[in-house]
Scaffold this active site. Sequence first.
Site, mmCIF file in Angstrom:
data_model
loop_
_atom_site.group_PDB
_atom_site.id
_atom_site.type_symbol
_atom_site.label_atom_id
_atom_site.label_comp_id
_atom_site.label_asym_id
_atom_site.label_seq_id
_atom_site.Cartn_x
_atom_site.Cartn_y
_atom_site.Cartn_z
ATOM 1 N N HIS A 99 -4.789 -12.269 0.256
ATOM 2 C CA HIS A 99 -3.543 -11.498 0.239
ATOM 3 C C HIS A 99 -2.701 -11.863 1.453
ATOM 4 C CE1 HIS A 99 -5.181 -8.011 -2.460
ATOM 5 N NE2 HIS A 99 -5.604 -9.196 -2.862
ATOM 6 N N GLU B 216 -1.222 -10.177 3.729
ATOM 7 C CA GLU B 216 -1.572 -9.492 4.975
ATOM 8 C C GLU B 216 -2.784 -10.128 5.633
ATOM 9 O OE1 GLU B 216 -0.528 -6.096 1.983
ATOM 10 O OE2 GLU B 216 -1.278 -8.147 1.901
ATOM 11 N N CYS C 181 -2.834 -2.802 -0.337
ATOM 12 C CA CYS C 181 -3.978 -2.269 -1.063
ATOM 13 C C CYS C 181 -5.007 -1.761 -0.040
ATOM 14 C CB CYS C 181 -4.594 -3.348 -1.950
ATOM 15 S SG CYS C 181 -5.414 -4.679 -1.021
ATOM 16 N N CYS D 11 -6.491 -4.508 2.302
ATOM 17 C CA CYS D 11 -5.592 -4.932 3.376
ATOM 18 C C CYS D 11 -5.438 -3.848 4.434
ATOM 19 C CB CYS D 11 -4.245 -5.339 2.794
ATOM 20 S SG CYS D 11 -4.380 -6.867 1.820
#
Length: 167
Positions: A56, A58, A86, A89
């Site tokens: 992801h 992040e 999410c 993260c």
Amino acid sequence: MKVIHDDAYFMGKALAEARRAADRGEVPVGAVIVKEGRIISRGHNRPISANDPTGHAEVVALRKAAGKMKNYRLNGCSLYVTLEPCAMCLGAVVQARIERLVYGASDPKSGAIVSVMRFPFRKLNHRPTILGGILAEDGARLLSEFFKRRRKTSSGADKHKVRRQAV
């Protein structure tokens, strides 16, 4: 170099990262990490291209920042991300000790701040300051256009969809 302390400016940089993800066929989410008014790392979604479920935006940006700072603690840093993070993260944000989290659009599918769930910050020893909705319409539009194009070009068989296998 001029130091800029503007949330919209840094979110604009995160949106540029999101466009890079879209150009590569990844869900368009981008992130930048800022320390003392300067961008120290950038990241965009890459779970498909990297075959990495943790790829992801992040997490990519956090890994780069930690490497650059030679420390897994990113004290005094702000994370700008185009979409509500999410739970995975957010866990990484807490572990990295990010001071401030700024996100754009809410994520009704997996957001863990205000959408799908409420991350249990009150039970943790680190709580970043959180600000949402910065350039939210821009991030939401980028996502909407991406998925509209994907549906238009899809022939019904999504090559990234998990298929059931006989056991």
